[in-house]
Design a protein around this motif. Structure first.
Motif, PDB file in Angstrom:
ATOM      1  N   ALA A  18     -11.534  45.994 119.876  1.00 53.17           N
ATOM      2  CA  ALA A  18     -12.312  45.423 118.769  1.00 53.17           C
ATOM      3  C   ALA A  18     -12.846  46.517 117.852  1.00 53.17           C
ATOM      4  O   ALA A  18     -12.848  46.363 116.624  1.00 53.17           O
ATOM      5  CB  ALA A  18     -13.447  44.571 119.316  1.00 53.17           C
ATOM      6  N   ARG A  19     -13.275  47.620 118.433  1.00 53.36           N
ATOM      7  CA  ARG A  19     -13.802  48.735 117.626  1.00 53.36           C
ATOM      8  C   ARG A  19     -12.706  49.352 116.758  1.00 53.36           C
ATOM      9  O   ARG A  19     -12.926  49.687 115.599  1.00 53.36           O
ATOM     10  CB  ARG A  19     -14.416  49.786 118.548  1.00 53.36           C
ATOM     11  CG  ARG A  19     -15.039  50.960 117.830  1.00 53.36           C
ATOM     12  CD  ARG A  19     -15.740  51.910 118.794  1.00 53.36           C
ATOM     13  NE  ARG A  19     -14.995  52.228 119.991  1.00 53.36           N
ATOM     14  CZ  ARG A  19     -14.016  53.135 120.060  1.00 53.36           C
ATOM     15  NH1 ARG A  19     -13.652  53.790 118.990  1.00 53.36           N
ATOM     16  NH2 ARG A  19     -13.408  53.380 121.205  1.00 53.36           N
ATOM     17  N   LEU A  20     -11.502  49.491 117.315  1.00 52.78           N
ATOM     18  CA  LEU A  20     -10.416  50.145 116.594  1.00 52.78           C
ATOM     19  C   LEU A  20      -9.722  49.241 115.580  1.00 52.78           C
ATOM     20  O   LEU A  20      -9.275  49.702 114.535  1.00 52.78           O
ATOM     21  CB  LEU A  20      -9.384  50.681 117.588  1.00 52.78           C
ATOM     22  CG  LEU A  20      -9.863  51.815 118.490  1.00 52.78           C
ATOM     23  CD1 LEU A  20      -8.805  52.148 119.524  1.00 52.78           C
ATOM     24  CD2 LEU A  20     -10.216  53.038 117.661  1.00 52.78           C
ATOM     25  N   VAL A  21      -9.599  47.949 115.867  1.00 54.42           N
ATOM     26  CA  VAL A  21      -8.832  47.053 115.004  1.00 54.42           C
ATOM     27  C   VAL A  21      -9.508  46.839 113.652  1.00 54.42           C
ATOM     28  O   VAL A  21      -8.845  46.476 112.681  1.00 54.42           O
ATOM     29  CB  VAL A  21      -8.556  45.705 115.721  1.00 54.42           C
ATOM     30  CG1 VAL A  21      -9.777  44.800 115.707  1.00 54.42           C
ATOM     31  CG2 VAL A  21      -7.347  45.012 115.117  1.00 54.42           C
ATOM     32  N   VAL A  22     -10.797  47.106 113.573  1.00 55.01           N
ATOM     33  CA  VAL A  22     -11.542  46.904 112.322  1.00 55.01           C
ATOM     34  C   VAL A  22     -10.897  47.641 111.150  1.00 55.01           C
ATOM     35  O   VAL A  22     -10.841  47.120 110.044  1.00 55.01           O
ATOM     36  CB  VAL A  22     -13.013  47.345 112.507  1.00 55.01           C
ATOM     37  CG1 VAL A  22     -13.749  47.396 111.191  1.00 55.01           C
ATOM     38  CG2 VAL A  22     -13.716  46.417 113.481  1.00 55.01           C
ATOM     39  N   ASP A  23     -10.398  48.846 111.383  1.00 57.91           N
ATOM     40  CA  ASP A  23      -9.848  49.677 110.311  1.00 57.91           C
ATOM     41  C   ASP A  23      -8.325  49.691 110.275  1.00 57.91           C
ATOM     42  O   ASP A  23      -7.741  50.591 109.688  1.00 57.91           O
ATOM     43  CB  ASP A  23     -10.349  51.118 110.466  1.00 57.91           C
ATOM     44  CG  ASP A  23     -11.846  51.218 110.282  1.00 57.91           C
ATOM     45  OD1 ASP A  23     -12.388  50.522 109.414  1.00 57.91           O
ATOM     46  OD2 ASP A  23     -12.480  51.987 111.025  1.00 57.91           O
TER      47      ASP A  23
ATOM     48  N   PRO B  80     -11.279  45.202 125.858  1.00 57.54           N
ATOM     49  CA  PRO B  80     -11.554  44.396 124.664  1.00 57.54           C
ATOM     50  C   PRO B  80     -12.527  45.049 123.678  1.00 57.54           C
ATOM     51  O   PRO B  80     -12.356  44.935 122.463  1.00 57.54           O
ATOM     52  CB  PRO B  80     -12.120  43.093 125.233  1.00 57.54           C
ATOM     53  CG  PRO B  80     -11.518  42.998 126.590  1.00 57.54           C
ATOM     54  CD  PRO B  80     -11.419  44.413 127.087  1.00 57.54           C
ATOM     55  N   ASP B  81     -13.547  45.747 124.184  1.00 50.19           N
ATOM     56  CA  ASP B  81     -14.497  46.408 123.282  1.00 50.19           C
ATOM     57  C   ASP B  81     -13.834  47.550 122.523  1.00 50.19           C
ATOM     58  O   ASP B  81     -14.088  47.743 121.333  1.00 50.19           O
ATOM     59  CB  ASP B  81     -15.708  46.926 124.061  1.00 50.19           C
ATOM     60  CG  ASP B  81     -16.572  45.804 124.598  1.00 50.19           C
ATOM     61  OD1 ASP B  81     -16.581  44.716 123.989  1.00 50.19           O
ATOM     62  OD2 ASP B  81     -17.242  46.020 125.626  1.00 50.19           O
TER      63      ASP B  81
ATOM     64  N   VAL C  83      -0.327  55.783 113.354  1.00 48.91           N
ATOM     65  CA  VAL C  83      -0.375  55.019 114.595  1.00 48.91           C
ATOM     66  C   VAL C  83      -1.627  55.400 115.377  1.00 48.91           C
ATOM     67  O   VAL C  83      -1.864  56.575 115.658  1.00 48.91           O
ATOM     68  CB  VAL C  83       0.892  55.244 115.447  1.00 48.91           C
ATOM     69  CG1 VAL C  83       0.789  54.514 116.773  1.00 48.91           C
ATOM     70  CG2 VAL C  83       2.132  54.794 114.678  1.00 48.91           C
ATOM     71  N   ILE C  84      -2.415  54.394 115.714  1.00 49.28           N
ATOM     72  CA  ILE C  84      -3.632  54.575 116.504  1.00 49.28           C
ATOM     73  C   ILE C  84      -3.317  54.092 117.918  1.00 49.28           C
ATOM     74  O   ILE C  84      -2.890  52.956 118.109  1.00 49.28           O
ATOM     75  CB  ILE C  84      -4.806  53.741 115.931  1.00 49.28           C
ATOM     76  CG1 ILE C  84      -4.966  53.970 114.426  1.00 49.28           C
ATOM     77  CG2 ILE C  84      -6.082  54.003 116.710  1.00 49.28           C
ATOM     78  CD1 ILE C  84      -5.232  55.385 114.023  1.00 49.28           C
ATOM     79  N   ARG C  85      -3.544  54.973 118.895  1.00 50.23           N
ATOM     80  CA  ARG C  85      -3.292  54.634 120.299  1.00 50.23           C
ATOM     81  C   ARG C  85      -4.617  54.649 121.053  1.00 50.23           C
ATOM     82  O   ARG C  85      -5.197  55.716 121.252  1.00 50.23           O
ATOM     83  CB  ARG C  85      -2.329  55.637 120.919  1.00 50.23           C
ATOM     84  CG  ARG C  85      -0.932  55.563 120.356  1.00 50.23           C
ATOM     85  CD  ARG C  85      -0.054  56.663 120.959  1.00 50.23           C
ATOM     86  NE  ARG C  85       1.307  56.565 120.501  1.00 50.23           N
ATOM     87  CZ  ARG C  85       1.778  57.093 119.375  1.00 50.23           C
ATOM     88  NH1 ARG C  85       0.956  57.757 118.577  1.00 50.23           N
ATOM     89  NH2 ARG C  85       3.050  56.955 119.048  1.00 50.23           N
ATOM     90  N   PRO C  86      -5.086  53.486 121.490  1.00 47.12           N
ATOM     91  CA  PRO C  86      -6.363  53.461 122.214  1.00 47.12           C
ATOM     92  C   PRO C  86      -6.226  54.101 123.594  1.00 47.12           C
ATOM     93  O   PRO C  86      -5.152  54.098 124.190  1.00 47.12           O
ATOM     94  CB  PRO C  86      -6.670  51.964 122.335  1.00 47.12           C
ATOM     95  CG  PRO C  86      -5.349  51.297 122.220  1.00 47.12           C
ATOM     96  CD  PRO C  86      -4.497  52.167 121.340  1.00 47.12           C
TER      97      PRO C  86
END
Length: 76
Positions: free
Chosen positions: A36-41, A32-33, A24-27
């Motif tokens: 976008a950076r995190l959703v890539v992976d 939005p930036d 689980v990745i928690r920003p």
């Protein structure tokens, strides 16, 4: 192990289930930036009402296999 972007906190039971299913990745924020950076992976995105799931976010999230919105209604 799938990577799950959890855009906003959920209740403890729901988060525990996600953690059992993958990483689980928690920003730090729902900017939005940042998203976008995190959703890539990530393989999955779980959003709530405060996180806009935009066309651009889906475009950069090429690895996404599922997008879920925790909530009810048809406003999304």
């Amino acid at each position: 192990m799938p990577r799950i972007l959890l855009a906003e906190p959920l209740d403890a039971d729901a988060e525990a289930r996600l953690e059992a299913a993958g990483e689980v990745i928690r920003p730090a924020d729902a900017d939005p930036d940042t998203m976008a950076r995190l959703v890539v992976d990530c393989d999955a995105l779980v959003a709530r009402t405060q996180t806009p799931v935009t066309r651009e976010l889906l475009r950069v999230g090429r690895r996404l296999r599922v997008v879920g919105v925790a909530g009810v209604g048809v406003d999304r």
